[in-house]
Design a protein around this motif. Structure first.
Motif, short mmCIF file in Angstrom:
data_model
loop_
_atom_site.label_atom_id
_atom_site.label_comp_id
_atom_site.label_asym_id
_atom_site.label_seq_id
_atom_site.Cartn_x
_atom_site.Cartn_y
_atom_site.Cartn_z
N ASP A 1 38.30 40.13 48.23
CA ASP A 1 36.95 40.15 47.66
C ASP A 1 36.86 41.14 46.50
O ASP A 1 36.24 40.85 45.46
N ALA A 2 37.51 42.29 46.66
CA ALA A 2 37.50 43.29 45.59
C ALA A 2 38.25 42.79 44.36
O ALA A 2 37.82 42.98 43.22
N LYS A 3 39.40 42.11 44.56
CA LYS A 3 40.18 41.59 43.44
C LYS A 3 39.43 40.47 42.73
O LYS A 3 39.46 40.37 41.49
N ALA A 4 38.77 39.63 43.50
CA ALA A 4 38.00 38.55 42.87
C ALA A 4 36.87 39.13 42.01
O ALA A 4 36.61 38.65 40.89
N ALA A 5 36.22 40.16 42.51
CA ALA A 5 35.16 40.80 41.73
C ALA A 5 35.73 41.45 40.47
O ALA A 5 35.12 41.39 39.39
N ALA A 6 36.93 42.09 40.59
CA ALA A 6 37.55 42.73 39.43
C ALA A 6 37.95 41.70 38.38
O ALA A 6 37.74 41.91 37.18
N VAL A 7 38.53 40.58 38.81
CA VAL A 7 38.93 39.52 37.87
C VAL A 7 37.70 38.94 37.17
O VAL A 7 37.71 38.68 35.96
N CYS B 1 43.63 37.53 32.88
CA CYS B 1 42.98 37.08 34.12
C CYS B 1 43.31 35.62 34.43
O CYS B 1 43.28 35.20 35.59
N ALA B 2 43.59 34.85 33.40
CA ALA B 2 43.90 33.44 33.63
C ALA B 2 45.18 33.26 34.44
O ALA B 2 45.36 32.24 35.13
N ASP B 3 46.08 34.25 34.41
CA ASP B 3 47.34 34.14 35.14
C ASP B 3 47.15 34.24 36.65
O ASP B 3 47.98 33.72 37.42
N VAL B 4 46.10 34.96 37.10
CA VAL B 4 45.91 35.17 38.54
C VAL B 4 44.70 34.42 39.08
O VAL B 4 44.48 34.39 40.29
N ARG B 5 43.90 33.82 38.21
CA ARG B 5 42.71 33.11 38.68
C ARG B 5 43.06 31.99 39.64
O ARG B 5 42.41 31.81 40.68
N GLY B 6 44.10 31.25 39.36
CA GLY B 6 44.47 30.14 40.23
C GLY B 6 44.88 30.61 41.62
O GLY B 6 44.50 30.02 42.64
N ILE B 7 45.65 31.69 41.66
CA ILE B 7 46.10 32.22 42.95
C ILE B 7 44.90 32.71 43.77
O ILE B 7 44.78 32.41 44.98
N LEU B 8 44.01 33.45 43.13
CA LEU B 8 42.85 33.97 43.84
C LEU B 8 41.93 32.85 44.33
O LEU B 8 41.38 32.93 45.43
N ASP B 9 41.76 31.82 43.51
CA ASP B 9 40.90 30.70 43.93
C ASP B 9 41.49 29.99 45.15
O ASP B 9 40.77 29.61 46.08
N GLY B 10 42.82 29.84 45.15
CA GLY B 10 43.44 29.21 46.31
C GLY B 10 43.28 30.04 47.57
O GLY B 10 42.97 29.51 48.65
N LEU B 11 43.48 31.34 47.44
CA LEU B 11 43.29 32.22 48.60
C LEU B 11 41.83 32.24 49.05
O LEU B 11 41.54 32.29 50.26
#
Length: 690
Positions: free
Chosen positions: A182-188, A199-209
């Motif tokens: 939740d903290a990483k999603a808010a930071a991104v 941020c585009a490099d990790v957005r997909g991973i975070l959305d999947g999680l």
């Protein structure tokens, strides 16, 4: 040495040259005579001059002598200088050498000064370079910190991925990594708003999680909610377990509001049905253990028993003296019973126990209060709401249950004529409302107001019906009248004992009714016994419930005292009426100055003395028995007997004073007169001990 000598000679020659006298040279044409007086006055102040003038020395001669001495001193000084010429020359050489050394030192210091000036400029240059390097270092450290935070916030560690994908939601590490996610999603999201391209490099991973976490949380919470529906299950256990995972709903609320709304709606629907079903069943079972005998429309204070004795009417199930008796029913509002153990209907049925309506009402509303407080706190903590939002969500869950409870209360009150039950229910509502305030649960305020709005008008209606019944009661139709406290008097004290704001209509009507009942007796003594018994009954209850200095207590106390005094006079009249009449007549004659007329009453006085001596004991015994039979309150009876005996002693004392008059002092019957102190001792033996 020669050079030194030449210098010395030159010095001495300078010394021998005439001194430049300047303005002091009197041979000069520039001498100003105006200043002579000033100089003469100044010299006259000299001590030597003063001494010379005192001794009468010739100043010219003295001046020449002084000049000669000066020349001698000068010559001696020159010779001293010539003798020390070598030392002076040596000193001159040393001074010259020192000047040379100091000159070289000056040159060296000058060189040092030039060197130091060049060093200071180099130091300033180094300082400027150091400051610039510090600024660059701080900038690089700040950039490194910001960049480190950005990288740490964007990097998704493998431990987070493994916990979200594989760990059960009940494990502590899943909750920890969920908070990290939740903290990483808010930071991104924050960095994306600033235009950070990485941020585009990790957005997909975070959305999947996030999708995986939402799915697992949704399944877990819905499973807990569905477990509420199992028959015979205690829903409070899984509900309490959900509080440990309150962050799950916060995560859904921040990342998937649609799923959060679905869970909230499912919870509201499930709990609303559970509460409604539970309380409908509990309420129905409670009403089965209510007393079978309840007050009916004809069970009023002033309704005669004959009014219910029709051909098709059923006999009264209650004694007329106990319909309004509070008895142990008041325990339901005692401080120790206001939070009672919950009544279990099937247990009461097995034990064949029955309860009045107020006990059922107290148990029902205490469970409602307890569950509502627990539910309100759960809603505020788990669904993260407060204020009006918490109020609305609470009523979405409990609204149907509260409405059903109010509807049942309204239906019951329609045919309720039990003033005591309604009054006790009012106190229960007020008490539970205070408990809800202390527990900081404002969501129930509206319910307590609605319940009070149903109970209070019904209580006023029942009270008014009783007032009208007492007002229209005909004492002649009651039948079987006696001097004991009437059941209407007893009943009157119950509805008013805790309602200080109600008008005193019922009290006034009961007082009038007591007077009407007393009028049915032909004997004044019986009338007084009836009035004293009823006034004492009402006063006793009022003193338990009201302040001693209240107007009601004071009014009844005055009525009771007046009737008691009148009764004592009626009580003493048959055995001692002749004595009373004679004492009053004799005191009147003495007061008017007609004491001589007492001589005509010797025969009457003799008869009174002998009659009192022979019958006073039996009369006192009979008096005590009459009081014991006529009064229900033994304490009141004791007070009346003591008052009667006291008044008898006072009467006999007055009789003694009349007999001490000269007109009756020689009466032969005086020897038969009972000593007043002996009478007092004997009367103490007749003091009743109830």
């Amino acid at each position: 040495i020669l050079a030194g000598m030449s210098d010395v000679e030159h010095f001495l020659m300078c010394m021998l040259e005439p001194l430049p006298l300047g303005e002091l040279d009197i041979s000069s044409d520039e001498f100003i005579l105006d200043e002579v007086d000033v100089h003469i006055q100044a010299h006259l102040e000299d001590e030597l001059v003063k001494e010379a003038l005192k001794t009468g020395v010739d100043l010219r001669h003295y001046s020449k002598q002084v000049e000669l001495e000066l020349q001698q001193i000068e010559q001696k000084s020159i010779r001293d200088y010539i003798q020390e010429s070598e030392n002076i020359a040596s000193l001159h050489n040393q001074i010259t050498a020192c000047d040379a050394v100091l000159e070289r030192m000056e040159q060296m210091l000058g060189a040092f000064q030039s060197d130091l000036s060049s060093i200071s400029s180099e130091i300033r240059t180094l300082q400027e370079q150091s400051g610039a390097m510090n600024i660059r270092l701080r900038n690089r450290q700040a950039v490194r910190g910001k960049l480190g935070e950005l990288v740490d916030g964007l990097i998704v560690p493998s431990a987070l991925i493994m916990a979200i994908l594989e760990a059960p939601v009940t494990e502590p590490r899943f909750l920890e990594q969920l908070q990290e996610l939740d903290a990483k999603a808010a930071a991104v999201q924050e960095q994306e708003a600033r235009g950070t391209a990485v941020c585009a490099d990790v957005r997909g991973i975070l959305d999947g999680l996030r999708v995986k976490a939402v799915t697992k949380i949704q399944e877990f919470i819905l499973q807990k909610i569905y477990s509420f529906r199992k028959p015979m299950s205690n829903y409070q256990i899984p509900q309490t377990a959900l509080l440990k995972y309150r962050f799950f709903y916060q995560f859904l609320l921040g990342n998937e509001r649609a799923v959060a709304k679905e869970i909230r709606d499912e919870y509201v629907e499930t709990l609303s049905k559970i509460y409604l079903s539970y309380y409908r069943s509990y309420l129905g079972r409670l009403m089965k253990v209510q007393y079978g005998e309840v007050a009916e429309k004809d069970d009023l204070m002033g309704v005669e028993d004959t009014a219910k004795k029709g051909f098709f009417s059923k006999p009264s199930l209650r004694s007329r003296n106990t319909i309004f008796t509070l008895g142990t029913r008041r325990s339901v509002i005692s401080p120790t019973e206001m939070e009672p153990p919950i009544l279990v209907p099937h247990t009461a049925q097995r034990g064949e126990q029955r309860y009045p309506f107020e006990a059922l009402f107290c148990s029902q509303h205490y469970t409602l209060l307890d569950n509502s407080c627990r539910e309100y706190r759960f809603i505020c903590e788990f669904f993260v709401v407060s204020g009006s939002a918490a109020h609305d969500l609470f009523h979405a869950v409990m609204g149907r249950t509260l409405g059903m409870t109010l509807k049942h209360l309204e239906s019951y009150l329609t045919d309720c004529y039990d003033a005591i039950a309604v009054l006790l229910c009012i106190h229960i509502v007020l008490w539970f409302r205070n408990i809800a305030v202390k527990r900081d649960v404002p969501a129930l305020d509206r319910y307590w107001e609605q319940a009070f709005a149903l109970l209070w008008p019904r209580f006023e209606l029942i009270l008014e019906m009783n007032v009208q019944s007492v007002r229209s009661t005909d004492p002649q139709r009651l039948g079987g009248l006696d001097t004991w406290p009437h059941y209407i008097t007893i009943n009157q004290t119950v509805p008013n004992e805790r309602t200080m704001q109600l008008p005193g209509q019922l009290q006034v009507e009961v007082e009038n009714f007591v007077l009407q009942v007393a009028a049915e007796f032909s004997s004044r003594k019986e009338q007084l016994v009836l009035l004293i018994n009823n006034y004492d009954m009402m006063l006793g209850v009022l003193m338990e419930r009201a302040a001693d200095d209240s107007k009601e207590v004071e009014s009844f106390q005055q009525l009771l005292n007046a009737r008691t005094q009148e009764f004592i006079e009626e009580l003493l009249s048959p055995p001692f009426g002749g004595l009373v009449a004679f004492v009053k007549e004799a005191e009147a004659l003495i007061e008017r100055g007609q004491a001589e007329r007492l001589r005509r009453e010797e025969a009457r006085v003799t008869q009174l003395i002998r009659g009192f001596g022979s019958s006073w004991k039996s009369s006192v015994e009979s008096l005590s028995q009459d009081v014991m039979r006529g009064f229900t309150n033994f304490r009141n009876g004791t007070s009346i007997i003591q008052g009667a005996l006291t008044q008898l002693i006072q009467l006999y004392h007055r009789f003694h004073r009349v007999l001490s008059q000269p007109q009756l002092r020689a009466l032969p019957a005086q020897v038969e007169l009972i000593n007043i102190h002996h009478l007092m001792v004997e009367l103490k033996k007749h003091k009743p001990n109830f």
